[in-house]
Design a protein around this motif. Sequence first.
Motif, PDB file in Angstrom:
ATOM      1  N   LEU A  67       0.825  -1.212   0.000  1.00 24.26           N
ATOM      2  CA  LEU A  67       0.000   0.000   0.000  1.00 24.26           C
ATOM      3  C   LEU A  67       0.856   1.256   0.000  1.00 24.26           C
ATOM      4  CD1 LEU A  67      -2.827  -1.092   2.452  1.00 24.26           C
ATOM      5  CD2 LEU A  67      -3.175  -0.222   0.125  1.00 24.26           C
ATOM      6  N   SER A  68       1.976   1.226   0.731  1.00 25.01           N
ATOM      7  CA  SER A  68       2.844   2.407   0.747  1.00 25.01           C
ATOM      8  C   SER A  68       3.430   2.662  -0.641  1.00 25.01           C
ATOM      9  CB  SER A  68       3.964   2.238   1.773  1.00 25.01           C
ATOM     10  OG  SER A  68       4.896   1.245   1.377  1.00 25.01           O
ATOM     11  N   ILE A  69       3.879   1.617  -1.325  1.00 24.62           N
ATOM     12  CA  ILE A  69       4.416   1.772  -2.682  1.00 24.62           C
ATOM     13  C   ILE A  69       3.336   2.281  -3.624  1.00 24.62           C
ATOM     14  CG2 ILE A  69       5.311   0.494  -4.679  1.00 24.62           C
ATOM     15  CD1 ILE A  69       6.829  -1.291  -2.711  1.00 24.62           C
ATOM     16  N   TYR A  70       2.139   1.739  -3.495  1.00 27.34           N
ATOM     17  CA  TYR A  70       1.017   2.160  -4.340  1.00 27.34           C
ATOM     18  C   TYR A  70       0.786   3.678  -4.227  1.00 27.34           C
ATOM     19  CZ  TYR A  70      -3.818   2.609  -5.981  1.00 27.34           C
ATOM     20  OH  TYR A  70      -4.960   3.012  -6.642  1.00 27.34           O
ATOM     21  N   TYR A  71       0.744   4.178  -3.003  1.00 20.19           N
ATOM     22  CA  TYR A  71       0.452   5.607  -2.816  1.00 20.19           C
ATOM     23  C   TYR A  71       1.664   6.494  -3.107  1.00 20.19           C
ATOM     24  CZ  TYR A  71      -4.209   4.652  -1.094  1.00 20.19           C
ATOM     25  OH  TYR A  71      -5.530   4.254  -1.008  1.00 20.19           O
ATOM     26  N   TYR A  72       2.881   5.991  -2.879  1.00 22.06           N
ATOM     27  CA  TYR A  72       4.061   6.761  -3.305  1.00 22.06           C
ATOM     28  C   TYR A  72       4.068   6.913  -4.830  1.00 22.06           C
ATOM     29  CZ  TYR A  72       6.403   6.543   1.285  1.00 22.06           C
ATOM     30  OH  TYR A  72       6.734   6.699   2.608  1.00 22.06           O
ATOM     31  N   GLU A  73       3.718   5.831  -5.523  1.00 23.22           N
ATOM     32  CA  GLU A  73       3.681   5.873  -6.992  1.00 23.22           C
ATOM     33  C   GLU A  73       2.602   6.841  -7.480  1.00 23.22           C
ATOM     34  OE1 GLU A  73       5.593   4.648  -9.227  1.00 23.22           O
ATOM     35  OE2 GLU A  73       6.633   2.888  -8.428  1.00 23.22           O
ATOM     36  N   LYS A  74       1.452   6.858  -6.809  1.00 23.20           N
ATOM     37  CA  LYS A  74       0.391   7.800  -7.193  1.00 23.20           C
ATOM     38  C   LYS A  74       0.840   9.244  -6.958  1.00 23.20           C
ATOM     39  CE  LYS A  74      -4.021   7.000  -6.669  1.00 23.20           C
ATOM     40  NZ  LYS A  74      -4.469   6.663  -8.030  1.00 23.20           N
ATOM     41  N   ALA A  75       1.555   9.474  -5.859  1.00 18.45           N
ATOM     42  CA  ALA A  75       2.089  10.814  -5.587  1.00 18.45           C
ATOM     43  C   ALA A  75       3.095  11.217  -6.653  1.00 18.45           C
ATOM     44  CB  ALA A  75       2.728  10.847  -4.200  1.00 18.45           C
ATOM     45  N   LEU A  76       3.924  10.248  -7.063  1.00 20.08           N
ATOM     46  CA  LEU A  76       4.964  10.523  -8.056  1.00 20.08           C
ATOM     47  C   LEU A  76       4.363  10.836  -9.425  1.00 20.08           C
ATOM     48  CD1 LEU A  76       8.046  10.591  -7.796  1.00 20.08           C
ATOM     49  CD2 LEU A  76       8.112   8.300  -8.776  1.00 20.08           C
ATOM     50  N   LEU A  77       3.216  10.251  -9.736  1.00 23.58           N
ATOM     51  CA  LEU A  77       2.538  10.561 -10.999  1.00 23.58           C
ATOM     52  C   LEU A  77       2.130  12.032 -11.055  1.00 23.58           C
ATOM     53  CD1 LEU A  77       0.216   7.445 -11.528  1.00 23.58           C
ATOM     54  CD2 LEU A  77       2.184   8.103 -12.931  1.00 23.58           C
ATOM     55  N   LEU A  78       1.779  12.594  -9.902  1.00 24.14           N
ATOM     56  CA  LEU A  78       1.349  14.000  -9.848  1.00 24.14           C
ATOM     57  C   LEU A  78       2.516  14.967  -9.697  1.00 24.14           C
ATOM     58  CD1 LEU A  78      -1.807  13.676  -7.548  1.00 24.14           C
ATOM     59  CD2 LEU A  78      -1.725  13.868 -10.036  1.00 24.14           C
TER      60      LEU A  78
END
Length: 248
Positions: free
Chosen positions: A70-81
């Motif tokens: 879950l942490s990787i998932y949300y870090y990746e979503k943050a990185l997309l923005l």
Amino acid sequence: MKYFIIFWLVSSFCFAQINESFDTANQLYNSGYYQKAISAYNLILDTNQHSASLYYNIANCHYKSNEIALSIYYYEKALLLDPKDEDIITNLSFAQKMTVDSIQEIPENGLAKLITQIINSLSLDGWAKRCVGIACLFVVLLLCYFLSYSETKKRLFFVSSGFVLILLIISLCLLLKKEGLETSSRPAIVFTKEIEVKTEPNLRAENAFMLHEGTKVYVIEKYDSDWSKIKLRNGETGWITNSELKEL
């Protein structure tokens, strides 16, 4: 006029409420109540508010709770923005070191690597905004060219508008390339502790390789509503069920 005032008051109230909710969630995180902080952040997400900082904070909570996928998932979503944020990049690398799979990316030659870095330097929205800004600048320079009486100024505006036009065309090409990459290969995170990737979209098919929780893959094809064909950074492909991963 009164409708505008009402709209402004409602918008201001909602914005104030979101800021208050964000501050409350941050206080819960700083106090070590990570699951409560996640619930508070998710309430903000439910209002359709999305930002790199919000996803980053949610990722930090999951990381502190040892929920690596879950942490990787949300870090990746943050990185997309916000692809350039150093804090997101650093924390994502820490989380990725906690995963089992170590997948080496296929090396690119110098020019291809440079183009990839340029494309990934901005999000899709970032490239779109840049194209709009350059297009506006081109229109302004073109108007200045037609409205100028001085031959020197005309020449200057003509050359400048030509240079900006070339820059606009390049930016549009990069925007289309970015959009194509995001459409054709959608990133996703594996959420099952251990899965067998199949050679075909069938549970009885042979195993291609194993993957573990937190690994980033790219969805390149869908079959029915149950299966996704994935591609790894090293070029390997296979099929897994949709319930075993979560697309970004």
